[in-house]
Motif scaffolding. Sequence first.
Motif, PDB file in Angstrom:
ATOM      1  N   ARG A  82      -0.779  10.801   2.733  1.00 47.98           N
ATOM      2  CA  ARG A  82      -0.608  11.580   1.503  1.00 47.98           C
ATOM      3  C   ARG A  82      -0.172  10.693   0.344  1.00 47.98           C
ATOM      4  O   ARG A  82      -0.663  10.837  -0.787  1.00 47.98           O
ATOM      5  CB  ARG A  82       0.432  12.697   1.729  1.00 47.98           C
ATOM      6  N   GLN A  83       0.751   9.782   0.625  1.00 48.71           N
ATOM      7  CA  GLN A  83       1.240   8.908  -0.447  1.00 48.71           C
ATOM      8  C   GLN A  83       0.115   8.036  -1.002  1.00 48.71           C
ATOM      9  O   GLN A  83      -0.027   7.889  -2.218  1.00 48.71           O
ATOM     10  CB  GLN A  83       2.383   8.034   0.085  1.00 48.71           C
ATOM     11  N   MET A  84      -0.684   7.479  -0.124  1.00 46.70           N
ATOM     12  CA  MET A  84      -1.744   6.586  -0.589  1.00 46.70           C
ATOM     13  C   MET A  84      -2.851   7.331  -1.318  1.00 46.70           C
ATOM     14  O   MET A  84      -3.364   6.856  -2.333  1.00 46.70           O
ATOM     15  CB  MET A  84      -2.305   5.779   0.582  1.00 46.70           C
ATOM     16  N   THR A  85      -3.241   8.498  -0.812  1.00 45.77           N
ATOM     17  CA  THR A  85      -4.288   9.250  -1.503  1.00 45.77           C
ATOM     18  C   THR A  85      -3.801   9.746  -2.863  1.00 45.77           C
ATOM     19  O   THR A  85      -4.576   9.786  -3.828  1.00 45.77           O
ATOM     20  CB  THR A  85      -4.777  10.425  -0.652  1.00 45.77           C
ATOM     21  N   LYS A  86      -2.538  10.090  -2.945  1.00 44.91           N
ATOM     22  CA  LYS A  86      -1.966  10.498  -4.233  1.00 44.91           C
ATOM     23  C   LYS A  86      -2.012   9.344  -5.229  1.00 44.91           C
ATOM     24  O   LYS A  86      -2.192   9.549  -6.443  1.00 44.91           O
ATOM     25  CB  LYS A  86      -0.526  10.980  -4.049  1.00 44.91           C
ATOM     26  N   ALA A  87      -1.861   8.126  -4.727  1.00 46.88           N
ATOM     27  CA  ALA A  87      -1.924   6.932  -5.569  1.00 46.88           C
ATOM     28  C   ALA A  87      -3.365   6.458  -5.782  1.00 46.88           C
ATOM     29  O   ALA A  87      -3.587   5.393  -6.353  1.00 46.88           O
ATOM     30  CB  ALA A  87      -1.105   5.812  -4.939  1.00 46.88           C
ATOM     31  N   ARG A  88      -4.319   7.256  -5.311  1.00 50.38           N
ATOM     32  CA  ARG A  88      -5.752   6.972  -5.474  1.00 50.38           C
ATOM     33  C   ARG A  88      -6.217   5.721  -4.727  1.00 50.38           C
ATOM     34  O   ARG A  88      -7.187   5.061  -5.128  1.00 50.38           O
ATOM     35  CB  ARG A  88      -6.142   6.896  -6.955  1.00 50.38           C
ATOM     36  N   THR A  89      -5.522   5.387  -3.665  1.00 49.76           N
ATOM     37  CA  THR A  89      -6.007   4.347  -2.759  1.00 49.76           C
ATOM     38  C   THR A  89      -7.129   4.949  -1.920  1.00 49.76           C
ATOM     39  O   THR A  89      -7.017   6.078  -1.450  1.00 49.76           O
ATOM     40  CB  THR A  89      -4.879   3.869  -1.832  1.00 49.76           C
ATOM     41  N   ARG A  90      -8.201   4.199  -1.741  1.00 56.43           N
ATOM     42  CA  ARG A  90      -9.289   4.710  -0.899  1.00 56.43           C
ATOM     43  C   ARG A  90      -8.901   4.512   0.567  1.00 56.43           C
ATOM     44  O   ARG A  90      -8.784   3.386   1.044  1.00 56.43           O
ATOM     45  CB  ARG A  90     -10.606   4.007  -1.205  1.00 56.43           C
ATOM     46  N   VAL A  91      -8.707   5.620   1.253  1.00 54.54           N
ATOM     47  CA  VAL A  91      -8.238   5.600   2.634  1.00 54.54           C
ATOM     48  C   VAL A  91      -9.246   6.306   3.531  1.00 54.54           C
ATOM     49  O   VAL A  91      -9.726   7.400   3.209  1.00 54.54           O
ATOM     50  CB  VAL A  91      -6.871   6.316   2.760  1.00 54.54           C
ATOM     51  N   ALA A  92      -9.541   5.709   4.658  1.00 54.31           N
ATOM     52  CA  ALA A  92     -10.357   6.351   5.687  1.00 54.31           C
ATOM     53  C   ALA A  92      -9.408   6.937   6.726  1.00 54.31           C
ATOM     54  O   ALA A  92      -8.464   6.264   7.156  1.00 54.31           O
ATOM     55  CB  ALA A  92     -11.304   5.352   6.327  1.00 54.31           C
ATOM     56  N   LEU A  93      -9.663   8.170   7.123  1.00 55.06           N
ATOM     57  CA  LEU A  93      -8.763   8.879   8.030  1.00 55.06           C
ATOM     58  C   LEU A  93      -9.470   9.247   9.324  1.00 55.06           C
ATOM     59  O   LEU A  93     -10.598   9.761   9.313  1.00 55.06           O
ATOM     60  CB  LEU A  93      -8.246  10.153   7.350  1.00 55.06           C
ATOM     61  N   LYS A 142       0.804  -1.213   0.000  1.00 57.98           N
ATOM     62  CA  LYS A 142       0.000   0.000   0.000  1.00 57.98           C
ATOM     63  C   LYS A 142       0.843   1.271   0.000  1.00 57.98           C
ATOM     64  O   LYS A 142       0.443   2.288  -0.557  1.00 57.98           O
ATOM     65  CB  LYS A 142      -0.923   0.016   1.226  1.00 57.98           C
ATOM     66  N   ALA A 143       2.002   1.231   0.665  1.00 60.44           N
ATOM     67  CA  ALA A 143       2.838   2.436   0.761  1.00 60.44           C
ATOM     68  C   ALA A 143       4.264   2.033   1.113  1.00 60.44           C
ATOM     69  O   ALA A 143       4.497   0.982   1.714  1.00 60.44           O
ATOM     70  CB  ALA A 143       2.277   3.389   1.812  1.00 60.44           C
ATOM     71  N   ARG A 144       5.210   2.938   0.759  1.00 58.27           N
ATOM     72  CA  ARG A 144       6.621   2.638   1.036  1.00 58.27           C
ATOM     73  C   ARG A 144       7.406   3.937   1.183  1.00 58.27           C
ATOM     74  O   ARG A 144       7.197   4.894   0.433  1.00 58.27           O
ATOM     75  CB  ARG A 144       7.201   1.805  -0.113  1.00 58.27           C
ATOM     76  N   LEU A 145       8.323   3.943   2.144  1.00 55.03           N
ATOM     77  CA  LEU A 145       9.290   5.019   2.313  1.00 55.03           C
ATOM     78  C   LEU A 145      10.681   4.406   2.369  1.00 55.03           C
ATOM     79  O   LEU A 145      10.881   3.385   3.038  1.00 55.03           O
ATOM     80  CB  LEU A 145       9.023   5.798   3.606  1.00 55.03           C
ATOM     81  N   ASP A 146      11.624   5.032   1.699  1.00 58.88           N
ATOM     82  CA  ASP A 146      13.006   4.555   1.689  1.00 58.88           C
ATOM     83  C   ASP A 146      13.944   5.660   2.169  1.00 58.88           C
ATOM     84  O   ASP A 146      14.190   6.622   1.448  1.00 58.88           O
ATOM     85  CB  ASP A 146      13.423   4.121   0.277  1.00 58.88           C
ATOM     86  N   GLY A 147      14.426   5.531   3.411  1.00 60.38           N
ATOM     87  CA  GLY A 147      15.351   6.509   3.960  1.00 60.38           C
ATOM     88  C   GLY A 147      14.797   7.921   3.991  1.00 60.38           C
ATOM     89  O   GLY A 147      15.541   8.891   3.843  1.00 60.38           O
ATOM     90  N   ALA A 148      13.501   8.052   4.211  1.00 62.35           N
ATOM     91  CA  ALA A 148      12.836   9.351   4.113  1.00 62.35           C
ATOM     92  C   ALA A 148      13.115  10.234   5.326  1.00 62.35           C
ATOM     93  O   ALA A 148      13.250   9.762   6.455  1.00 62.35           O
ATOM     94  CB  ALA A 148      11.336   9.164   3.960  1.00 62.35           C
ATOM     95  N   THR A 149      13.187  11.539   5.070  1.00 59.63           N
ATOM     96  CA  THR A 149      13.205  12.547   6.116  1.00 59.63           C
ATOM     97  C   THR A 149      11.863  13.249   6.079  1.00 59.63           C
ATOM     98  O   THR A 149      11.455  13.782   5.042  1.00 59.63           O
ATOM     99  CB  THR A 149      14.335  13.566   5.909  1.00 59.63           C
ATOM    100  N   GLY A 202     -15.361   3.809   4.581  1.00 59.98           N
ATOM    101  CA  GLY A 202     -14.856   2.512   4.155  1.00 59.98           C
ATOM    102  C   GLY A 202     -13.606   2.662   3.308  1.00 59.98           C
ATOM    103  O   GLY A 202     -12.994   3.717   3.233  1.00 59.98           O
ATOM    104  N   GLY A 203     -13.220   1.571   2.661  1.00 57.55           N
ATOM    105  CA  GLY A 203     -12.049   1.615   1.808  1.00 57.55           C
ATOM    106  C   GLY A 203     -11.093   0.475   2.094  1.00 57.55           C
ATOM    107  O   GLY A 203     -11.366  -0.429   2.882  1.00 57.55           O
ATOM    108  N   GLU A 204      -9.948   0.555   1.458  1.00 55.00           N
ATOM    109  CA  GLU A 204      -8.946  -0.496   1.587  1.00 55.00           C
ATOM    110  C   GLU A 204      -8.116  -0.365   2.865  1.00 55.00           C
ATOM    111  O   GLU A 204      -7.596  -1.346   3.386  1.00 55.00           O
ATOM    112  CB  GLU A 204      -8.002  -0.445   0.383  1.00 55.00           C
ATOM    113  N   VAL A 205      -7.961   0.867   3.332  1.00 49.70           N
ATOM    114  CA  VAL A 205      -7.031   1.148   4.435  1.00 49.70           C
ATOM    115  C   VAL A 205      -7.640   2.185   5.374  1.00 49.70           C
ATOM    116  O   VAL A 205      -8.351   3.093   4.935  1.00 49.70           O
ATOM    117  CB  VAL A 205      -5.690   1.712   3.904  1.00 49.70           C
ATOM    118  N   ILE A 206      -7.332   2.054   6.648  1.00 51.05           N
ATOM    119  CA  ILE A 206      -7.627   3.126   7.600  1.00 51.05           C
ATOM    120  C   ILE A 206      -6.311   3.634   8.180  1.00 51.05           C
ATOM    121  O   ILE A 206      -5.399   2.853   8.475  1.00 51.05           O
ATOM    122  CB  ILE A 206      -8.574   2.670   8.726  1.00 51.05           C
TER     123      ILE A 206
END
Length: 219
Positions: free
Chosen positions: A50-61, A2-9, A143-147
């Motif tokens: 932000r990453q998931m919504t940008k990728a158009r994943t349906r996310v509940a917040l 669903k999401a990934r960060l690599d060495g992120a600041t 609803g959605g794939e992720v909360i």
Amino acid sequence: MKARLDGATLGYGAKPVLSGVDFTLNDGERVVLLGPSGAGKSTLLAAIYRQMTKARTRVALVPQDHGLVPQLSVRRNVYMGRLDDHSGIINLGRLIHLPQHVRDGIDAILLPLGLSEFATRPVEALSGGQRQRTALGRALYRGGEVIVADEPVSAVDAVQSRDIMSMIAARFPTALIALHDIDLARLYATRIIGLKDGRVRFDAETKKVSDAQIEALYA
């Protein structure tokens, strides 16, 4: 995945809050973030959201500040979980008058949250715990794939906390949640991430996380 960060600041403006973050959120995981206030839990949640919504994943917040409209009723705040499913004209009409089938769908969410009697009450008249449950109701209705949830049970008692986490687990196949309750984290999470002083201190399956590791986060 669903999401990934690599060495992120990660941070706000020029000030980093978290550094060197390697993170993945895989399908079917229930990941809980633990750590003291200021450790960066909310920052990590926001970055993944932000990453998931940008990728158009349906996310509940469920944000920590609830993000509710105080003057609107509980029912209409819950309806706002699906605003982006409809046109502005439809939403405007429904904020004035909700069709019966929409009310029925929302009320089915409010019932197990103990909010049925407050459905028409403005959010500004509610207690902190009731507002928190309203924010969760909005996420459940969306609803959605992720909360993604930031301390979603901090203002309710232990019994309600377990019931709410069970509802989340039943409704969302994947979750990323910041919690303050260690016992609840162990009960709910398939994986726990510990944050302290702007760093990820551990990231492991729940059964592999020791009490000593968790205690060190708060020392």
